[in-house]
Structures are given as C-alpha cells and as structure tokens.
Design a protein around this motif. Sequence first.
Motif, mmCIF file in Angstrom:
data_model
loop_
_atom_site.group_PDB
_atom_site.id
_atom_site.type_symbol
_atom_site.label_atom_id
_atom_site.label_comp_id
_atom_site.label_asym_id
_atom_site.label_seq_id
_atom_site.Cartn_x
_atom_site.Cartn_y
_atom_site.Cartn_z
ATOM 1 N N GLU A 49 0.832 -1.199 0.000
ATOM 2 C CA GLU A 49 0.000 0.000 0.000
ATOM 3 C C GLU A 49 0.871 1.254 0.000
ATOM 4 O OE1 GLU A 49 -3.981 -0.953 2.549
ATOM 5 O OE2 GLU A 49 -2.128 -0.603 3.678
ATOM 6 N N LEU A 50 0.493 2.197 -0.817
ATOM 7 C CA LEU A 50 1.178 3.483 -0.800
ATOM 8 C C LEU A 50 0.730 4.270 0.425
ATOM 9 C CD1 LEU A 50 2.963 5.627 -2.160
ATOM 10 C CD2 LEU A 50 0.920 6.380 -3.381
ATOM 11 N N ASN A 64 -5.431 8.368 1.850
ATOM 12 C CA ASN A 64 -6.540 8.892 2.656
ATOM 13 C C ASN A 64 -6.497 8.374 4.092
ATOM 14 O OD1 ASN A 64 -7.568 10.360 0.528
ATOM 15 N ND2 ASN A 64 -8.988 8.759 -0.117
ATOM 16 N N TYR A 65 -6.069 7.126 4.255
ATOM 17 C CA TYR A 65 -6.151 6.531 5.583
ATOM 18 C C TYR A 65 -5.061 7.022 6.541
ATOM 19 C CZ TYR A 65 -2.985 3.361 3.050
ATOM 20 O OH TYR A 65 -1.983 2.843 2.273
ATOM 21 N N VAL A 66 -4.114 7.838 6.067
ATOM 22 C CA VAL A 66 -3.113 8.408 6.969
ATOM 23 C C VAL A 66 -3.141 9.938 6.978
ATOM 24 C CG1 VAL A 66 -1.595 6.419 6.644
ATOM 25 C CG2 VAL A 66 -1.228 8.490 5.274
ATOM 26 N N GLN A 67 -3.995 10.501 6.128
ATOM 27 C CA GLN A 67 -4.075 11.960 6.044
ATOM 28 C C GLN A 67 -4.381 12.556 7.404
ATOM 29 O OE1 GLN A 67 -3.942 13.695 2.827
ATOM 30 N NE2 GLN A 67 -3.720 15.483 4.119
ATOM 31 N N GLY A 68 -3.581 13.532 7.808
ATOM 32 C CA GLY A 68 -3.791 14.178 9.090
ATOM 33 C C GLY A 68 -3.110 13.485 10.260
ATOM 34 N N ARG A 69 -2.624 12.273 10.055
ATOM 35 C CA ARG A 69 -1.952 11.542 11.139
ATOM 36 C C ARG A 69 -0.463 11.352 10.862
ATOM 37 N NH1 ARG A 69 -3.240 6.340 12.189
ATOM 38 N NH2 ARG A 69 -3.853 5.872 10.033
ATOM 39 N N PHE A 70 -0.111 11.171 9.624
ATOM 40 C CA PHE A 70 1.281 10.928 9.230
ATOM 41 C C PHE A 70 1.826 12.149 8.502
ATOM 42 C CE2 PHE A 70 1.072 5.980 8.759
ATOM 43 C CZ PHE A 70 0.525 5.906 10.037
ATOM 44 N N ALA A 71 3.145 12.323 8.614
ATOM 45 C CA ALA A 71 3.814 13.401 7.896
ATOM 46 C C ALA A 71 5.123 12.896 7.321
ATOM 47 C CB ALA A 71 4.058 14.588 8.812
ATOM 48 N N PRO A 90 -4.273 0.078 15.459
ATOM 49 C CA PRO A 90 -3.859 -1.312 15.184
ATOM 50 C C PRO A 90 -3.794 -1.634 13.696
ATOM 51 C CG PRO A 90 -5.380 -1.257 17.013
ATOM 52 C CD PRO A 90 -5.327 0.147 16.466
ATOM 53 N N GLU A 91 -4.675 -1.032 12.914
ATOM 54 C CA GLU A 91 -4.655 -1.298 11.473
ATOM 55 C C GLU A 91 -3.461 -0.688 10.764
ATOM 56 O OE1 GLU A 91 -7.170 -0.018 13.296
ATOM 57 O OE2 GLU A 91 -8.321 1.465 12.132
ATOM 58 N N ASP A 92 -2.665 0.110 11.482
ATOM 59 C CA ASP A 92 -1.410 0.611 10.908
ATOM 60 C C ASP A 92 -0.278 -0.398 11.051
ATOM 61 O OD1 ASP A 92 -2.267 3.804 12.253
ATOM 62 O OD2 ASP A 92 -2.410 3.182 10.154
ATOM 63 N N THR A 93 -0.538 -1.495 11.757
ATOM 64 C CA THR A 93 0.469 -2.546 11.900
ATOM 65 C C THR A 93 0.849 -3.082 10.528
ATOM 66 O OG1 THR A 93 -0.266 -3.207 14.100
ATOM 67 C CG2 THR A 93 0.887 -4.873 12.786
#
Length: 120
Positions: A49-50, A64-71, A90-93
């Motif tokens: 996954e990108l 989309n699933y990391v927008q606002g949380r990752f930089a 947990p789904e970021d594992t």
Amino acid sequence: QVQLVESGGGLVEYGGSLRLSCADSGCTFPDYVWSWYRQTPGKEGESRELVAVFRSADDITYANYVQGRFAISGDATRNTLFLQMNSLKPEDTAVYYCRARTRDFENIYWGPGTQVVVSS
C-alpha cells in the motif's frame, strides 16, 4: 549503487507515535521521488500500500487513511527520508518500506523494511 535502510519501527500502543527514517546512500536526494509503502500482515501476496509520496517539500501526497496523522519529510543534507506517524491504530500494523524512484521512472529502489506493531 543505491541502498536504502529503514529504521525506527517497533511496538507502540494505540494512539502512540513513531518516527521512521530511511537512510540513503549512493544517490542524490533531490534527483529522486521518495515514498513510504506498507505491507499488512497476512497480505504478503498483495501489492504494498502506498502511504505517502515526497516529490519535494511543496509536493507531497498522502493516502486517505493516513491523512492528518502521518507526515512525510526529507532532509537532503542528510540523505534521509522520514515518516512521522501519530495517532497510530492497530490497522497501521505493517512492515513499512522506503522507496526511491528516479524522476524519469527508469529505476526503482526499495529498502528491506521496518516492522511497526500497534497494540490495541
């Protein structure tokens, strides 16, 4: 020879943070497009996954699933790519991989990956 080595993975609790690094050698940082990808456990047969793409400090893309949380960020003076991960779930594992691509799409390089485990 371009070599990428990720570090910074580990075990973290739900809501915690980690900062991944990708140390690069054998390349000139601005000459490449840099990305973070991830491979979720149990999905090794699927494409990675990108997560985020760094073309320059002014040209960044996030899934989309990391927008606002990752930089994602890069330090050309240290030839290092970073991924600051906050509010981890947990789904970021996953195993997180650094990728470098030449801007003409001719060459792609991957690091060996670093494991991130988020406990619930």
